[in-house]
Design a protein around this motif. Structure first.
Motif, short mmCIF file in Angstrom:
data_model
loop_
_atom_site.label_atom_id
_atom_site.label_comp_id
_atom_site.label_asym_id
_atom_site.label_seq_id
_atom_site.Cartn_x
_atom_site.Cartn_y
_atom_site.Cartn_z
N LYS A 206 -30.01 -13.73 -5.65
CA LYS A 206 -30.91 -14.45 -4.75
C LYS A 206 -32.05 -15.15 -5.48
CE LYS A 206 -29.92 -11.49 -0.77
NZ LYS A 206 -30.47 -10.56 0.25
N GLN A 207 -32.26 -14.81 -6.75
CA GLN A 207 -33.32 -15.48 -7.50
C GLN A 207 -32.85 -16.87 -7.93
OE1 GLN A 207 -34.25 -13.58 -11.26
NE2 GLN A 207 -32.13 -12.89 -11.52
N THR A 208 -33.77 -17.82 -8.00
CA THR A 208 -33.40 -19.17 -8.38
C THR A 208 -33.07 -19.23 -9.87
OG1 THR A 208 -35.67 -19.83 -8.91
CG2 THR A 208 -34.92 -20.15 -6.62
N ASN B 265 -20.60 -9.69 -2.78
CA ASN B 265 -21.94 -9.99 -2.25
C ASN B 265 -22.08 -11.43 -1.76
OD1 ASN B 265 -22.77 -7.42 -2.89
ND2 ASN B 265 -24.47 -8.03 -4.19
N ASN B 266 -21.55 -12.37 -2.54
CA ASN B 266 -21.82 -13.77 -2.28
C ASN B 266 -20.71 -14.50 -1.53
OD1 ASN B 266 -24.29 -13.58 -3.70
ND2 ASN B 266 -23.22 -13.85 -5.65
N PRO C 80 -30.37 -20.68 -5.78
CA PRO C 80 -30.13 -19.28 -6.18
C PRO C 80 -28.92 -19.17 -7.10
CG PRO C 80 -30.44 -19.48 -3.80
CD PRO C 80 -30.27 -20.86 -4.32
N GLU D 199 -24.06 -3.07 -0.58
CA GLU D 199 -24.94 -3.93 -1.37
C GLU D 199 -26.00 -3.10 -2.10
OE1 GLU D 199 -24.75 -8.17 1.02
OE2 GLU D 199 -26.24 -6.67 1.65
#
Length: 221
Positions: free
Chosen positions: A34-36, A210-211, A7, A158
Motif C-alpha cells: 500500500k505504500q507508494t 493480497n493484491n 502504490p 492478511e
C-alpha cells in the motif's frame, strides 16, 4: 508515465514483471504493497528517476504471462496451491536442516547466522497453519461464490501475511540480506540460494493473494 505516486501493490498488478525489479531493490510489494513507490524508494535511499525509467521499460515489453486480473478465481486458487503452498511445504524443512547444520559447523565464525534455523522453523510452522486455513476454509468459500462474505477470514489471512513478512525481515537481518560471506562453504551458499528463492516465492504468493485474489473475491467476482 508517473509511477512514483502509485502504490507498489498496484504497480505489481499493472506490470506483473515489475515484481522482479522490486525484489532486486528489496521493495516490499506484498505486505507493504500500500505504500507508494516514492515512499518505498525514499526509505531505501534509492534513485526514483532510475527506477521509474526501468519500470517504463518493463511496461513496454510484451507480456505473455497469465493475466490474473481477469482469470477465474478458481483458476488462481488452482495455481496458488501447487505453485506456492506445496513448494513451501517441500522446501522449508530442508532449509531448516541446512541452517541448523551451518550454525553447528560454523558457529564460531563471526558472520554465522545464529538463530536462522529458529526463524525458518517459525515461518514453516506459521505458514503450515496459515495454508491449511486457506485450503480448508477461505478457498472453498471463494470457490463457492461466497467471496463477499469472506471479509473476516481474509482479514485474518492478511494479518498473518504481515506476520510472515516480519519474519522475512528478521531472516534478512540475520543473513546480511541473504548474502553469503566470503569463503562460505557449499552448504552455506546453497542455504542462502534456497532462502532467496523462498523469499521471492513467498512475496509473489502474498502479492497474488493480497493484491489480486482477495480484492476480487470481496467484490463478488
Amino acid at each position: 508515465m508517473d509511477y512514483r505516486d502509485q502504490p507498489l501493490g498496484a504497480l505489481a498488478v499493472a506490470i506483473p514483471r515489475a515484481t522482479r525489479l522490486f525484489r532486486q531493490y528489496d521493495l516490499d510489494f506484498c505486505c507493504g504493497g500500500k505504500q507508494t513507490l516514492l515512499r518505498a524508494v525514499t526509505k531505501k535511499e534509492l534513485d526514483i528517476d532510475a527506477i521509474e525509467q526501468q519500470l517504463a521499460e518493463i511496461a513496454q515489453q510484451p507480456d505473455t504471462s497469465t493475466d490474473w486480473k481477469t482469470a477465474p478465481l478458481a483458476e488462481i486458487i488452482d495455481f496458488i496451491i501447487p505453485r506456492y503452498h506445496d513448494r513451501h511445504r517441500q522446501e522449508l524443512p530442508e532449509l531448516v536442516l541446512m541452517a541448523d547444520k551451518v550454525e553447528r559447523v560454523h558457529g564460531d565464525k563471526l558472520p554465522c547466522p545464529h538463530g536462522l534455523a529458529i526463524q525458518l522453523q517459525r515461518i514453516l510452522d506459521e505458514l503450515t497453519q496459515h495454508m491449511m486455513k486457506e485450503e480448508q476454509i477461505l478457498f472453498p468459500m471463494i470457490r463457492s461464490g461466497m467471496g463477499r462474505q469472506a471479509a473476516g477470514p481474509i482479514s485474518v489471512m492478511e494479518r498473518e501475511h504481515d506476520d510472515a513478512g516480519d519474519i522475512l525481515e528478521e531472516i534478512k537481518r540475520l543473513t546480511n540480506n541473504v548474502t553469503p560471506p566470503e569463503g562460505a562453504c557449499v552448504t552455506w551458499r546453497a542455504l542462502y540460494a534456497g532462502i532467496n528463492e523462498f523469499i521471492t516465492d513467498l512475496m509473489e504468493h502474498i502479492h497474488l493473494e493480497n493484491n489480486l485474489l482477495f480484492p476480487r473475491a470481496l467484490r463478488g467476482e
